[in-house]
Design a protein around this motif. Sequence first.
Motif, PDB file in Angstrom:
ATOM      1  N   GLU B  86      48.240 -17.740  78.166  1.00  0.00           N
ATOM      2  CA  GLU B  86      49.300 -16.788  78.541  1.00  0.00           C
ATOM      3  C   GLU B  86      49.063 -16.277  79.963  1.00  0.00           C
ATOM      4  OE1 GLU B  86      49.480 -13.202  76.276  1.00  0.00           O
ATOM      5  OE2 GLU B  86      51.567 -12.858  76.797  1.00  0.00           O
ATOM      6  N   GLY B  90      51.772 -17.604  82.333  1.00  0.00           N
ATOM      7  CA  GLY B  90      52.724 -16.490  82.367  1.00  0.00           C
ATOM      8  C   GLY B  90      53.606 -16.467  83.592  1.00  0.00           C
ATOM      9  N   ASN B  91      53.051 -16.878  84.749  1.00  0.00           N
ATOM     10  CA  ASN B  91      53.876 -16.858  85.968  1.00  0.00           C
ATOM     11  C   ASN B  91      54.431 -18.240  86.291  1.00  0.00           C
ATOM     12  OD1 ASN B  91      51.514 -18.026  86.593  1.00  0.00           O
ATOM     13  ND2 ASN B  91      51.037 -16.749  88.377  1.00  0.00           N
ATOM     14  N   MET B  95      56.732 -17.893  78.720  1.00  0.00           N
ATOM     15  CA  MET B  95      56.692 -16.506  78.244  1.00  0.00           C
ATOM     16  C   MET B  95      56.244 -16.476  76.784  1.00  0.00           C
ATOM     17  SD  MET B  95      60.449 -15.335  77.053  1.00  0.00           S
ATOM     18  CE  MET B  95      59.731 -14.412  75.722  1.00  0.00           C
ATOM     19  N   ARG B  96      55.673 -15.338  76.406  1.00  0.00           N
ATOM     20  CA  ARG B  96      55.248 -15.156  75.024  1.00  0.00           C
ATOM     21  C   ARG B  96      56.499 -14.976  74.169  1.00  0.00           C
ATOM     22  NH1 ARG B  96      49.704 -14.052  73.722  1.00  0.00           N
ATOM     23  NH2 ARG B  96      49.603 -13.705  71.499  1.00  0.00           N
ATOM     24  N   TYR B 135      59.426  -9.322  72.104  1.00  0.00           N
ATOM     25  CA  TYR B 135      59.353 -10.066  73.366  1.00  0.00           C
ATOM     26  C   TYR B 135      60.718 -10.324  73.995  1.00  0.00           C
ATOM     27  CZ  TYR B 135      54.568 -10.674  71.890  1.00  0.00           C
ATOM     28  OH  TYR B 135      53.279 -10.421  71.491  1.00  0.00           O
ATOM     29  N   ASP B 138      61.039  -8.908  77.455  1.00  0.00           N
ATOM     30  CA  ASP B 138      60.308  -9.745  78.424  1.00  0.00           C
ATOM     31  C   ASP B 138      61.149 -10.951  78.831  1.00  0.00           C
ATOM     32  OD1 ASP B 138      58.239  -8.027  78.085  1.00  0.00           O
ATOM     33  OD2 ASP B 138      57.025  -9.351  76.822  1.00  0.00           O
ATOM     34  N   GLU B 141      63.820  -9.819  81.194  1.00  0.00           N
ATOM     35  CA  GLU B 141      63.201  -9.508  82.484  1.00  0.00           C
ATOM     36  C   GLU B 141      62.890 -10.806  83.255  1.00  0.00           C
ATOM     37  OE1 GLU B 141      62.510  -6.639  83.954  1.00  0.00           O
ATOM     38  OE2 GLU B 141      61.351  -7.510  85.613  1.00  0.00           O
ATOM     39  N   LYS B 142      62.396 -11.782  82.531  1.00  0.00           N
ATOM     40  CA  LYS B 142      61.981 -13.044  83.147  1.00  0.00           C
ATOM     41  C   LYS B 142      63.193 -13.823  83.680  1.00  0.00           C
ATOM     42  CE  LYS B 142      58.156 -15.831  83.135  1.00  0.00           C
ATOM     43  NZ  LYS B 142      56.750 -15.571  83.013  1.00  0.00           N
TER      44      LYS B 142
END
Lengths: 146, 147
Positions: B86, B90-91, B95-96, B135, B138, B141-142
């Motif tokens: 993760e 992650g970047n 994503m989780r 999640y 997230d 947001e992503k």
Amino acid sequence: MSGKEFFREVTRDFFVIVTFCNLAVFVLGSIFKPEARFGYEAFLSPLIYGVLGVLPGVLMYSNHELKIREVIVRKAIQLVFLEAIMYLVVFGIDGMKKEDPRVLVGLGVSVLIIYVLVPIIDWIIDSREAKQLTEDLLEFQKNEKE
Amino acid sequence: MKIAVKQISKEQEELVAVYCHEVSDEVREIVGFVKSLQGQLTGSMDGREYEIAITDIYYVESVDNRTYLYAANKVYETKMKLYELENTLGNKRFMRASKSVILNLMKVRSIKPAMNGRFTAVLQSGEEIIISRKYVPDLKEKIRGGK
């Protein structure tokens, strides 16, 4: 699920329940007590039923993600609580006469219908959100490839 | 294990070397981590080790303390832990999606609602992955970048 998310969902369900309670009161009242007349306080009833309707929703709160079986069991318990609360309030506190079996059945069926309709409304809202998320995702993928 | 970092001139090629008595799981994890930073992961299948491009991975899943990398039609086991992956992925468009799954957003075909406020990611392979509602913010947001 965080407490904030739970509160947001409960609030959403509250307004959906209030709307359907208005509809149920209109339908049941028109059938069983068409002659009844009310004061302004009658506007509070759907709001009170809305609050009572979301109370058993506490059963759905969990820190971890519920499995499908857990969701089904909790939903069933939630429905039993909901029916019990509504019968108690309508016949116990509001003093509705329970001699007419049609009223008893009518109330039970109304609660069940609303109970089924609320997640359907939630589903419709989630479907719209999912559609928007898909569009945003495809845009994200396009930008990332460039 | 001692750690040494030495700064070199621009002309020299950068190198990460591990001096060890034996190639243990710990060493494999270190090697795997360095490779993941370079866009590759090491995974094993049928006793053989493979280098897998991160872009080929659809999702990563942790099952019974083992971590698996799912590609189009192959499943590899990796020594890396889910939280390590993760941090690494992650970047990189990952994503989780739930407690046990990391999802490659570039491999998602569409999103549809699931029961109890969750969403389902339909992958290009046709597989479906549950996105826990924890999640979902997230995810937004992503893909929306805070819009």
